[in-house]
Design an enzyme around this catalytic site. Structure first.
Site, PDB file in Angstrom:
ATOM      1  N   THR A 166       0.831  -1.204   0.000  1.00  4.11           N
ATOM      2  CA  THR A 166       0.000   0.000   0.000  1.00  4.11           C
ATOM      3  C   THR A 166       0.867   1.256   0.000  1.00  4.11           C
ATOM      4  OG1 THR A 166      -1.763  -1.172   1.167  1.00  4.11           O
ATOM      5  CG2 THR A 166      -1.840   1.223   1.204  1.00  4.11           C
ATOM      6  N   LYS A 183      -8.901  -1.671  -4.327  1.00  5.91           N
ATOM      7  CA  LYS A 183      -8.492  -2.781  -3.470  1.00  5.91           C
ATOM      8  C   LYS A 183      -9.756  -3.627  -3.391  1.00  5.91           C
ATOM      9  CE  LYS A 183      -5.969  -4.703   0.063  1.00  5.91           C
ATOM     10  NZ  LYS A 183      -4.552  -5.020   0.147  1.00  5.91           N
ATOM     11  N   ASP A 185      -6.128  -0.187   4.061  1.00  6.62           N
ATOM     12  CA  ASP A 185      -5.404   0.025   2.809  1.00  6.62           C
ATOM     13  C   ASP A 185      -6.266   0.820   1.835  1.00  6.62           C
ATOM     14  OD1 ASP A 185      -3.421  -1.537   3.915  1.00  6.62           O
ATOM     15  OD2 ASP A 185      -3.924  -3.327   2.756  1.00  6.62           O
ATOM     16  N   ALA A 227      -4.160  -8.656  -2.359  1.00  3.62           N
ATOM     17  CA  ALA A 227      -4.117  -8.878  -0.907  1.00  3.62           C
ATOM     18  C   ALA A 227      -3.133 -10.003  -0.618  1.00  3.62           C
ATOM     19  CB  ALA A 227      -5.508  -9.248  -0.385  1.00  3.62           C
ATOM     20  N   GLY A 228      -2.101  -9.692   0.159  1.00  2.00           N
ATOM     21  CA  GLY A 228      -1.089 -10.698   0.438  1.00  2.00           C
ATOM     22  C   GLY A 228      -0.116 -10.842  -0.708  1.00  2.00           C
ATOM     23  N   ASN A 249      11.395  -2.504  -1.112  1.00  2.00           N
ATOM     24  CA  ASN A 249      10.953  -1.554  -0.089  1.00  2.00           C
ATOM     25  C   ASN A 249      11.799  -1.703   1.169  1.00  2.00           C
ATOM     26  OD1 ASN A 249       9.403   0.387   1.205  1.00  2.00           O
ATOM     27  ND2 ASN A 249       7.877  -1.095   1.883  1.00  2.00           N
ATOM     28  N   ARG A 250      12.683  -0.752   1.393  1.00  2.00           N
ATOM     29  CA  ARG A 250      13.600  -0.810   2.539  1.00  2.00           C
ATOM     30  C   ARG A 250      12.922  -0.203   3.752  1.00  2.00           C
ATOM     31  NH1 ARG A 250      19.787   0.429   1.641  1.00  2.00           N
ATOM     32  NH2 ARG A 250      19.529  -1.651   0.745  1.00  2.00           N
TER      33      ARG A 250
END
Length: 216
Positions: free
Chosen positions: A34, A55, A70, A131-132, A189-190
């Site tokens: 998200t 979503k 989300d 989702a997931g 994504n850190r």
């Protein structure tokens, strides 16, 4: 291809701004889909695109404070009504089909596909968040991967930039390829400082030329 830290440069490399839309998926749950989706929506809107966020189903829905969902966050980023972003939401923090079943609802991929496109005009850009993970159950008859195929949109794969992410990224890429899907970009994504010596972006470059965006 070089790893990019600049979102706009990465977006240009993916070609997503020239597409009809994008399906945002991930290697697992809780890796920041998200958050990444919100950044992408913002970047697309700077290109003058009218983004419609969807979503289609969300479990673990907080009816008391919708701002934690989300759907609300995506709606805020796109300027959409959160109620239209997510037509199917369920209370239990379980997989969507199981959470739906607890409330006497049966979801199917065709219904979710229709919900994603509902009200979207030919001049609008559709961003759909699953989702997931890519192979997580999404409906009684399918996975996130099945919705991606049904929508026919290019895919953005999100993973947390951490030790152990390489295998699920490569597995997801192979799964998408076998289904005939185009993965346009990968977002690393850190979320936490990396351990000394870790460089997942460099390691992935040995196996794929898909444009990589490493968040700050």
């Amino acid at each position: 291809m070089d790893v990019m830290s600049d979102l706009q440069a990465w977006l240009a490399a993916t070609g997503l701004a020239r597409a009809r839309g994008v399906f945002v998926t991930a290697t697992d749950t809780g890796v920041g889909k998200t958050w990444v989706g919100r950044q992408v929506i913002g970047a697309l809107r700077t290109h003058g695109l009218d983004v419609v966020a969807r979503k289609p189903v969300e479990s673990g829905w907080n009816a008391v404070d919708m701002t934690t969902t989300d759907a609300w966050q995506l709606g805020q980023a796109a300027g959409n009504d959160p109620a239209q972003v997510c037509p199917y939401h369920f209370h239990a923090p379980l997989s969507p089909p199981r959470a739906a079943a607890l409330e006497g609802v049966t979801l199917n991929i065709a219904t979710l596909q229709q919900a994603c496109w509902a009200g979207v005009t030919g001049q609008q850009y559709l961003l759909v968040e699953g989702a997931g993970g890519f192979y997580s159950p999404l409906a009684a008859d399918g996975l996130n991967a099945d919705l991606a195929v049904a929508l026919g949109l290019p895919v953005l794969l999100v993973t947390e930039d951490r030790v152990g992410c390489l295998s699920p990224v490569l597995l997801s890429l192979e799964a998408a390829q076998r289904r005939g899907l185009q993965i346009a970009g990968i977002a690393l994504n850190r979320r936490n400082p990396p351990p000394f010596g870790m460089d997942n972006a460099a390691d992935l470059q040995a196996f794929t030329t898909i444009p990589l965006w490493q968040t700050a």
